[in-house]
Design a protein around this motif. Structure first.
Motif, mmCIF file in Angstrom:
data_model
loop_
_atom_site.group_PDB
_atom_site.id
_atom_site.type_symbol
_atom_site.label_atom_id
_atom_site.label_comp_id
_atom_site.label_asym_id
_atom_site.label_seq_id
_atom_site.Cartn_x
_atom_site.Cartn_y
_atom_site.Cartn_z
ATOM 1 N N THR A 48 74.776 33.664 78.044
ATOM 2 C CA THR A 48 74.309 33.735 79.425
ATOM 3 C C THR A 48 73.817 32.404 79.964
ATOM 4 O OG1 THR A 48 72.090 34.384 78.723
ATOM 5 C CG2 THR A 48 73.671 36.154 79.172
ATOM 6 N N TRP A 51 68.415 28.276 77.638
ATOM 7 C CA TRP A 51 67.074 28.840 77.770
ATOM 8 C C TRP A 51 66.063 27.912 77.121
ATOM 9 C CZ3 TRP A 51 66.471 33.317 80.498
ATOM 10 C CH2 TRP A 51 67.621 34.044 80.767
ATOM 11 N N ARG A 69 58.796 34.513 75.099
ATOM 12 C CA ARG A 69 59.180 34.378 76.513
ATOM 13 C C ARG A 69 60.001 33.118 76.675
ATOM 14 N NH1 ARG A 69 55.053 34.468 80.894
ATOM 15 N NH2 ARG A 69 56.966 34.490 82.061
ATOM 16 N N GLN A 71 62.716 30.918 79.612
ATOM 17 C CA GLN A 71 63.158 30.793 81.005
ATOM 18 C C GLN A 71 64.442 29.999 81.056
ATOM 19 O OE1 GLN A 71 60.289 28.753 83.387
ATOM 20 N NE2 GLN A 71 60.780 26.749 82.579
ATOM 21 N N ARG A 72 65.245 30.239 82.093
ATOM 22 C CA ARG A 72 66.492 29.519 82.278
ATOM 23 C C ARG A 72 66.185 28.058 82.576
ATOM 24 N NH1 ARG A 72 71.388 32.415 83.657
ATOM 25 N NH2 ARG A 72 72.170 30.314 83.965
ATOM 26 N N ASP A 74 68.270 25.948 84.176
ATOM 27 C CA ASP A 74 68.742 25.611 85.511
ATOM 28 C C ASP A 74 68.047 26.412 86.620
ATOM 29 O OD1 ASP A 74 69.913 27.909 84.595
ATOM 30 O OD2 ASP A 74 71.854 27.552 85.530
ATOM 31 N N LYS A 75 67.413 27.534 86.276
ATOM 32 C CA LYS A 75 66.685 28.367 87.253
ATOM 33 C C LYS A 75 65.302 28.682 86.686
ATOM 34 C CE LYS A 75 70.927 30.606 88.723
ATOM 35 N NZ LYS A 75 71.657 31.874 88.775
ATOM 36 N N GLY A 77 62.617 29.966 87.689
ATOM 37 C CA GLY A 77 61.939 31.204 88.041
ATOM 38 C C GLY A 77 62.401 32.407 87.235
ATOM 39 N N VAL A 78 63.520 32.298 86.532
ATOM 40 C CA VAL A 78 64.086 33.425 85.800
ATOM 41 C C VAL A 78 63.536 33.403 84.364
ATOM 42 C CG1 VAL A 78 66.208 34.483 84.979
ATOM 43 C CG2 VAL A 78 66.185 33.315 87.186
ATOM 44 N N THR A 79 62.707 34.400 84.022
ATOM 45 C CA THR A 79 62.147 34.480 82.671
ATOM 46 C C THR A 79 62.546 35.806 82.028
ATOM 47 O OG1 THR A 79 60.088 35.450 83.448
ATOM 48 C CG2 THR A 79 60.162 33.047 83.247
ATOM 49 N N GLU A 80 62.621 35.783 80.726
ATOM 50 C CA GLU A 80 62.926 36.975 79.927
ATOM 51 C C GLU A 80 62.084 36.959 78.675
ATOM 52 O OE1 GLU A 80 66.976 37.378 78.787
ATOM 53 O OE2 GLU A 80 67.717 37.574 80.829
#
Length: 103
Positions: A48, A51, A69, A71-72, A74-75, A77-80
């Motif tokens: 995907t 990270w 935790r 985060q991307r 390149d982005k 704000g996107v965390t998983e």
């Protein structure tokens, strides 16, 4: 005194070819670590995208399921929250390893 019988010289055997199912060696700037050894700033890549670790790892189920935790790159704000088995190794790029290579 009788002479010793000469031993037959054997030809050098060729190196064993790469076995199927074994991944090729990883680049020198990558490190394989257990999930509980992940550090903030480590980077990893999967299908995907790229990270970066933004939180310390923690475990559940008696230490058998480490979570972390991420985060991307390149982005931001996107965390998983990623989950691994405690025995699985993760391939990461360590910031300290990259800085040492530049010196």
């Amino acid at each position: 005194m009788p002479k010793c019988p000469q031993k037959k010289r054997q030809k050098a055997k060729p190196a064993q070819p790469q076995l199927p199912g074994i991944p090729p060696p990883s680049p020198p700037w990558t490190t394989r670590v257990l999930p509980m050894q992940l550090q903030i700033g480590d980077r990893m890549t999967d299908s995907t995208g790229d990270w970066e670790v933004v939180g310390r790892p923690y475990t559940t189920a008696g230490g058998k399921n480490p979570h972390v935790r991420v985060q991307r790159v390149d982005k931001p704000g996107v965390t998983e929250t990623r989950l691994w088995g405690s025995y699985e190794k993760v391939t990461v790029i360590r910031r300290a390893t990259v800085e040492e290579g530049k010196r």
